[in-house]
Design an enzyme around this catalytic site. Structure first.
Site, PDB file in Angstrom:
ATOM      1  N   GLY A  36       0.813  -1.215   0.000  1.00 39.86           N
ATOM      2  CA  GLY A  36       0.000   0.000   0.000  1.00 39.86           C
ATOM      3  C   GLY A  36       0.851   1.273   0.000  1.00 39.86           C
ATOM      4  O   GLY A  36       2.085   1.223   0.015  1.00 39.86           O
ATOM      5  N   PHE A  73      -8.431  -6.545   4.401  1.00 43.77           N
ATOM      6  CA  PHE A  73      -7.983  -6.514   3.005  1.00 43.77           C
ATOM      7  C   PHE A  73      -6.517  -6.918   2.872  1.00 43.77           C
ATOM      8  O   PHE A  73      -6.083  -7.297   1.790  1.00 43.77           O
ATOM      9  CB  PHE A  73      -8.105  -5.098   2.422  1.00 43.77           C
ATOM     10  CG  PHE A  73      -9.509  -4.584   2.331  1.00 43.77           C
ATOM     11  CD1 PHE A  73     -10.273  -4.819   1.206  1.00 43.77           C
ATOM     12  CD2 PHE A  73     -10.078  -3.863   3.371  1.00 43.77           C
ATOM     13  CE1 PHE A  73     -11.570  -4.349   1.108  1.00 43.77           C
ATOM     14  CE2 PHE A  73     -11.375  -3.381   3.282  1.00 43.77           C
ATOM     15  CZ  PHE A  73     -12.121  -3.626   2.149  1.00 43.77           C
ATOM     16  N   TYR A 141      -2.446 -18.886  -3.920  1.00 44.73           N
ATOM     17  CA  TYR A 141      -3.213 -17.691  -3.530  1.00 44.73           C
ATOM     18  C   TYR A 141      -4.656 -18.075  -3.187  1.00 44.73           C
ATOM     19  O   TYR A 141      -5.154 -17.793  -2.099  1.00 44.73           O
ATOM     20  CB  TYR A 141      -3.174 -16.658  -4.666  1.00 44.73           C
ATOM     21  CG  TYR A 141      -4.198 -15.570  -4.510  1.00 44.73           C
ATOM     22  CD1 TYR A 141      -4.215 -14.771  -3.375  1.00 44.73           C
ATOM     23  CD2 TYR A 141      -5.172 -15.348  -5.496  1.00 44.73           C
ATOM     24  CE1 TYR A 141      -5.178 -13.780  -3.220  1.00 44.73           C
ATOM     25  CE2 TYR A 141      -6.124 -14.362  -5.346  1.00 44.73           C
ATOM     26  CZ  TYR A 141      -6.121 -13.590  -4.210  1.00 44.73           C
ATOM     27  OH  TYR A 141      -7.077 -12.620  -4.052  1.00 44.73           O
ATOM     28  N   HIS A 187      -1.634  -6.798 -13.145  1.00 45.42           N
ATOM     29  CA  HIS A 187      -3.045  -6.891 -13.545  1.00 45.42           C
ATOM     30  C   HIS A 187      -3.272  -6.360 -14.953  1.00 45.42           C
ATOM     31  O   HIS A 187      -2.579  -5.464 -15.415  1.00 45.42           O
ATOM     32  CB  HIS A 187      -3.926  -6.140 -12.541  1.00 45.42           C
ATOM     33  CG  HIS A 187      -3.926  -6.785 -11.192  1.00 45.42           C
ATOM     34  ND1 HIS A 187      -3.120  -6.342 -10.174  1.00 45.42           N
ATOM     35  CD2 HIS A 187      -4.573  -7.866 -10.722  1.00 45.42           C
ATOM     36  CE1 HIS A 187      -3.288  -7.124  -9.121  1.00 45.42           C
ATOM     37  NE2 HIS A 187      -4.163  -8.068  -9.427  1.00 45.42           N
ATOM     38  N   TYR A 206      -1.318 -13.354 -21.992  1.00 44.29           N
ATOM     39  CA  TYR A 206      -0.823 -14.624 -21.439  1.00 44.29           C
ATOM     40  C   TYR A 206      -1.741 -15.778 -21.825  1.00 44.29           C
ATOM     41  O   TYR A 206      -2.668 -16.109 -21.116  1.00 44.29           O
ATOM     42  CB  TYR A 206      -0.713 -14.535 -19.918  1.00 44.29           C
ATOM     43  CG  TYR A 206       0.204 -13.448 -19.433  1.00 44.29           C
ATOM     44  CD1 TYR A 206       1.401 -13.166 -20.087  1.00 44.29           C
ATOM     45  CD2 TYR A 206      -0.123 -12.692 -18.313  1.00 44.29           C
ATOM     46  CE1 TYR A 206       2.234 -12.159 -19.637  1.00 44.29           C
ATOM     47  CE2 TYR A 206       0.711 -11.691 -17.845  1.00 44.29           C
ATOM     48  CZ  TYR A 206       1.888 -11.431 -18.522  1.00 44.29           C
ATOM     49  OH  TYR A 206       2.702 -10.432 -18.064  1.00 44.29           O
ATOM     50  N   GLY A 278      -1.388 -21.185 -13.306  1.00 42.31           N
ATOM     51  CA  GLY A 278      -2.375 -20.939 -12.258  1.00 42.31           C
ATOM     52  C   GLY A 278      -3.626 -20.224 -12.721  1.00 42.31           C
ATOM     53  O   GLY A 278      -4.532 -19.991 -11.917  1.00 42.31           O
ATOM     54  N   ASP A 279      -3.721 -19.829 -13.992  1.00 42.25           N
ATOM     55  CA  ASP A 279      -4.887 -19.083 -14.481  1.00 42.25           C
ATOM     56  C   ASP A 279      -6.007 -20.009 -14.956  1.00 42.25           C
ATOM     57  O   ASP A 279      -5.832 -20.717 -15.953  1.00 42.25           O
ATOM     58  CB  ASP A 279      -4.492 -18.195 -15.678  1.00 42.25           C
ATOM     59  CG  ASP A 279      -3.862 -16.881 -15.271  1.00 42.25           C
ATOM     60  OD1 ASP A 279      -4.010 -16.487 -14.093  1.00 42.25           O
ATOM     61  OD2 ASP A 279      -3.243 -16.243 -16.139  1.00 42.25           O
TER      62      ASP A 279
HETATM   63  N1  UDP Z   1      -3.290 -10.999 -18.290  1.00 43.86           N
HETATM   64  C1  UDP Z   1      -2.658 -10.802 -19.504  1.00 43.86           C
HETATM   65  N2  UDP Z   1      -1.676  -9.835 -19.565  1.00 43.86           N
HETATM   66  C2  UDP Z   1      -1.332  -9.054 -18.503  1.00 43.86           C
HETATM   67  C3  UDP Z   1      -1.986  -9.272 -17.283  1.00 43.86           C
HETATM   68  C4  UDP Z   1      -2.960 -10.251 -17.209  1.00 43.86           C
HETATM   69  O1  UDP Z   1      -2.942 -11.478 -20.497  1.00 43.86           O
HETATM   70  O2  UDP Z   1      -0.438  -8.194 -18.619  1.00 43.86           O
HETATM   71  C5  UDP Z   1      -4.370 -11.987 -18.208  1.00 43.86           C
HETATM   72  C6  UDP Z   1      -4.190 -13.026 -17.117  1.00 43.86           C
HETATM   73  O3  UDP Z   1      -3.435 -14.110 -17.577  1.00 43.86           O
HETATM   74  C7  UDP Z   1      -5.639 -13.379 -16.787  1.00 43.86           C
HETATM   75  C8  UDP Z   1      -6.400 -12.061 -17.031  1.00 43.86           C
HETATM   76  O4  UDP Z   1      -5.552 -11.292 -17.876  1.00 43.86           O
HETATM   77  O5  UDP Z   1      -6.110 -14.341 -17.687  1.00 43.86           O
HETATM   78  C9  UDP Z   1      -6.689 -11.296 -15.774  1.00 43.86           C
HETATM   79  O6  UDP Z   1      -5.476 -11.226 -15.026  1.00 43.86           O
HETATM   80  P1  UDP Z   1      -5.289 -10.281 -13.770  1.00 43.86           P
HETATM   81  O7  UDP Z   1      -3.872 -10.474 -13.312  1.00 43.86           O
HETATM   82  O8  UDP Z   1      -5.716  -8.894 -14.099  1.00 43.86           O
HETATM   83  O9  UDP Z   1      -6.315 -10.835 -12.700  1.00 43.86           O
HETATM   84  P2  UDP Z   1      -6.529 -12.310 -12.072  1.00 43.86           P
HETATM   85  O10 UDP Z   1      -7.677 -12.906 -12.842  1.00 43.86           O
HETATM   86  O11 UDP Z   1      -5.256 -13.089 -12.208  1.00 43.86           O
HETATM   87  O12 UDP Z   1      -6.873 -12.049 -10.652  1.00 43.86           O
END
Ligand code: UDP
Length: 323
Positions: A36, A73, A141, A187, A206, A278-279
């Protein structure tokens, strides 16, 4: 109400603090500033710099604040990092968090509101996801957040501590004063907007081989002010349990990039990269329980409006917070 907010200097916490204060609540922020920013803490709140690992310090801070409710948070929240450093997630999100629940219980706190996540579900059997979907996280996570939810469930059953676990889908957007600034940004929306600001040469996508219409991951983006409102509703006596918070609309990574191009009026080059470990491919909320039981009514529901509010903040704060 008198509310003790951990992580109130972070992205979602800071905006929740602002909304709590606007609604007339009294707020103490407890934050170690690892993620933060001091200047993200609303000046109307009391601020304590401290670490949740300090059991005595946390207990004293909660007791002395006179808190009637705790909003928690403070946590590490990056899927990718958790796949590399699971120990950090279990230590900070579970072990240190336990100090806070005990402090709350000892101080006679009435309500514990917890930032949980759709990452507790893992790849769902059914989309949109309801709260009774089996929770089988595929990254540390999500596992750490699920462990904490379970602890709260037992404290409720055994000690009678009322809790609300809010399972956020993808928080995005900003208020006029506060927005999203992570020291290392992972993000999607802020990364895409960094390209629009000329801070990054291109967006990285990604994974383009997911089982989704355009091959990229689908997420449910929810405005941070709408999230904050759900926390305030959760304070009402008798509200207890887990609630999904999302809009129920899924957008792919490519659709988000397109929305950012429309809002910023710039062409944003993208480069395709391998999947990020992990996605899950598709996470979309069914938030009807929150609407029904909390009386929650999200207002800023269009992706365009969400991106526009984020863009407004990033344009005014291209370097984020000064500290
Ligand atoms: N993502 C991406 N490029 C980036 C950041 C994220 O393609 O620079 C993709 C990531 O793999 C996921 C989605 O966008 O599929 C959302 O990712 P984020 O990290 O924003 O949130 P999360 O769902 O992981 O909490």
């Amino acid at each position: 109400m008198n509310v003790f907010v951990t992580g109130g200097a972070g992205y979602i916490g800071s905006i929740c603090v602002e909304e709590l204060l606007n609604a007339g609540h009294e707020v103490t922020v407890f934050d170690n500033l690892s993620e933060g920013h001091r200047s993200a803490v609303d000046g109307r709140a009391r601020f304590i710099e401290g670490h949740l690992a300090d059991r005595e310090g946390v207990a004293r801070a909660v007791r002395e604040s006179g808190a009637e409710a705790v909003m928690h948070f403070a946590a590490n929240a990056l899927v990718g990092e958790s796949m590399e450093k699971p120990e950090k997630y279990f230590r900070n999100n579970v072990a240190d968090g336990l100090n806070l629940i005990d402090a709350a219980r000892e101080a006679g706190v009435k309500k514990f509101v917890f930032s949980s996540t759709c990452a507790t579900y893992g790849p769902p059997n059914r989309v949109p996801i309801t709260e009774d979907e089996p929770q089988k996280p595929i990254n540390p996570y999500g596992e750490s957040k699920l462990m904490f939810e379970r602890i709260l469930g037992w404290y409720h059953r055994v000690h009678g501590l009322e809790y609300v676990a809010l399972r956020y889908f993808n928080a995005a957007g900003a208020s006029e004063r506060f927005g999203e600034h992570h020291r290392i940004e992972t993000h999607l929306i802020p990364n895409v907007l960094a390209v629009a600001l000329g801070r990054k040469p291109h967006v990285e996508i990604y994974g383009t081989d997911y089982p989704t219409p355009d091959g990229t991951c689908i997420r449910d983006y929810i405005h941070v002010i709408d999230l904050a409102q759900a926390h305030i509703l959760a304070l009402a006596p008798g509200k207890c349990g887990a609630f999904n918070l999302g809009n129920g609309n899924g957008y792919s990574v490519r659709e988000v990039i397109r929305a950012c191009e429309e809002v910023t009026g710039k062409s944003l080059p993208a480069v395709e990269r391998p999947r990020r470990p992990g996605d899950p491919p598709r996470l979309v909320a069914d938030a009807s329980k929150a609407r029904r039981e909390l009386g929650w009514e999200p207002r800023l529901t269009s992706l365009r409006d969400i991106v526009a509010s984020a863009w407004e903040w990033h344009r005014r704060h291209p370097d984020g917070y000064p500290d």
